[in-house]
Design a protein around this motif. Structure first.
Motif, PDB file in Angstrom:
ATOM      1  N   VAL A  42       5.426 -15.251  14.200  1.00 26.97           N
ATOM      2  CA  VAL A  42       5.868 -15.174  12.804  1.00 26.97           C
ATOM      3  C   VAL A  42       7.214 -14.463  12.675  1.00 26.97           C
ATOM      4  O   VAL A  42       8.075 -14.890  11.908  1.00 26.97           O
ATOM      5  CB  VAL A  42       4.784 -14.522  11.924  1.00 26.97           C
ATOM      6  CG1 VAL A  42       5.284 -14.267  10.519  1.00 26.97           C
ATOM      7  CG2 VAL A  42       3.541 -15.405  11.884  1.00 26.97           C
ATOM      8  N   ARG A  43       7.422 -13.405  13.437  1.00 25.30           N
ATOM      9  CA  ARG A  43       8.717 -12.708  13.382  1.00 25.30           C
ATOM     10  C   ARG A  43       9.857 -13.606  13.838  1.00 25.30           C
ATOM     11  O   ARG A  43      10.936 -13.604  13.248  1.00 25.30           O
ATOM     12  CB  ARG A  43       8.693 -11.446  14.226  1.00 25.30           C
ATOM     13  CG  ARG A  43       7.970 -10.314  13.577  1.00 25.30           C
ATOM     14  CD  ARG A  43       8.145  -9.059  14.375  1.00 25.30           C
ATOM     15  NE  ARG A  43       7.450  -7.960  13.726  1.00 25.30           N
ATOM     16  CZ  ARG A  43       7.362  -6.765  14.209  1.00 25.30           C
ATOM     17  NH1 ARG A  43       7.916  -6.489  15.377  1.00 25.30           N
ATOM     18  NH2 ARG A  43       6.729  -5.823  13.550  1.00 25.30           N
ATOM     19  N   ASN A  44       9.616 -14.363  14.883  1.00 26.08           N
ATOM     20  CA  ASN A  44      10.658 -15.282  15.366  1.00 26.08           C
ATOM     21  C   ASN A  44      10.922 -16.394  14.360  1.00 26.08           C
ATOM     22  O   ASN A  44      12.066 -16.800  14.170  1.00 26.08           O
ATOM     23  CB  ASN A  44      10.273 -15.873  16.722  1.00 26.08           C
ATOM     24  CG  ASN A  44      10.373 -14.861  17.838  1.00 26.08           C
ATOM     25  OD1 ASN A  44      11.137 -13.910  17.757  1.00 26.08           O
ATOM     26  ND2 ASN A  44       9.590 -15.067  18.875  1.00 26.08           N
ATOM     27  N   ILE A  45       9.880 -16.885  13.725  1.00 26.01           N
ATOM     28  CA  ILE A  45      10.058 -17.898  12.690  1.00 26.01           C
ATOM     29  C   ILE A  45      10.903 -17.336  11.556  1.00 26.01           C
ATOM     30  O   ILE A  45      11.835 -17.979  11.081  1.00 26.01           O
ATOM     31  CB  ILE A  45       8.695 -18.398  12.161  1.00 26.01           C
ATOM     32  CG1 ILE A  45       7.927 -19.118  13.259  1.00 26.01           C
ATOM     33  CG2 ILE A  45       8.882 -19.305  10.947  1.00 26.01           C
ATOM     34  CD1 ILE A  45       6.474 -19.387  12.927  1.00 26.01           C
ATOM     35  N   SER A  46      10.596 -16.124  11.134  1.00 21.10           N
ATOM     36  CA  SER A  46      11.375 -15.472  10.070  1.00 21.10           C
ATOM     37  C   SER A  46      12.833 -15.305  10.463  1.00 21.10           C
ATOM     38  O   SER A  46      13.731 -15.525   9.649  1.00 21.10           O
ATOM     39  CB  SER A  46      10.785 -14.100   9.737  1.00 21.10           C
ATOM     40  OG  SER A  46       9.513 -14.233   9.175  1.00 21.10           O
ATOM     41  N   ALA A  47      13.072 -14.946  11.712  1.00 23.18           N
ATOM     42  CA  ALA A  47      14.447 -14.778  12.190  1.00 23.18           C
ATOM     43  C   ALA A  47      15.196 -16.110  12.168  1.00 23.18           C
ATOM     44  O   ALA A  47      16.373 -16.156  11.778  1.00 23.18           O
ATOM     45  CB  ALA A  47      14.447 -14.189  13.594  1.00 23.18           C
ATOM     46  N   ILE A  48      14.532 -17.184  12.548  1.00 25.44           N
ATOM     47  CA  ILE A  48      15.167 -18.500  12.524  1.00 25.44           C
ATOM     48  C   ILE A  48      15.501 -18.897  11.092  1.00 25.44           C
ATOM     49  O   ILE A  48      16.583 -19.422  10.816  1.00 25.44           O
ATOM     50  CB  ILE A  48      14.269 -19.552  13.216  1.00 25.44           C
ATOM     51  CG1 ILE A  48      14.177 -19.251  14.713  1.00 25.44           C
ATOM     52  CG2 ILE A  48      14.779 -20.962  12.958  1.00 25.44           C
ATOM     53  CD1 ILE A  48      13.116 -20.034  15.449  1.00 25.44           C
ATOM     54  N   ILE A  49      14.588 -18.616  10.167  1.00 23.83           N
ATOM     55  CA  ILE A  49      14.836 -18.923   8.753  1.00 23.83           C
ATOM     56  C   ILE A  49      16.022 -18.117   8.231  1.00 23.83           C
ATOM     57  O   ILE A  49      16.906 -18.659   7.566  1.00 23.83           O
ATOM     58  CB  ILE A  49      13.572 -18.664   7.914  1.00 23.83           C
ATOM     59  CG1 ILE A  49      12.468 -19.653   8.299  1.00 23.83           C
ATOM     60  CG2 ILE A  49      13.884 -18.756   6.415  1.00 23.83           C
ATOM     61  CD1 ILE A  49      11.102 -19.306   7.734  1.00 23.83           C
TER      62      ILE A  49
END
Length: 65
Positions: A42-49
């Motif tokens: 989830v943290r990586n997804i947020s960073a990509i967003i």
């Protein structure tokens, strides 16, 4: 790079969902199931967003000038 190991999704998959209109981790998760099992990505997804938003803001600012 693999972002979601549970569903074998790469950063390209996440970027594609963001490009298609996903604006938050919930919307990405609904579209491709990333972050719906263990949640470690989830943290990586947020960073990509966040990165995609920053890039689109730069593009908008450059075209506005």
């Amino acid at each position: 790079m693999i972002v979601c190991s549970c569903h074998a999704l790469t950063h390209h998959h996440i970027e594609a969902e963001v490009a298609a209109g996903a604006r938050c981790t919930r919307e990405v998760s609904a579209a491709c199931r990333a972050g719906t099992d263990c949640g470690n990505c989830v943290r990586n997804i947020s960073a990509i967003i966040r990165h995609a938003r920053a890039q689109s803001e730069i593009i908008v600012l450059e075209t506005a000038v």
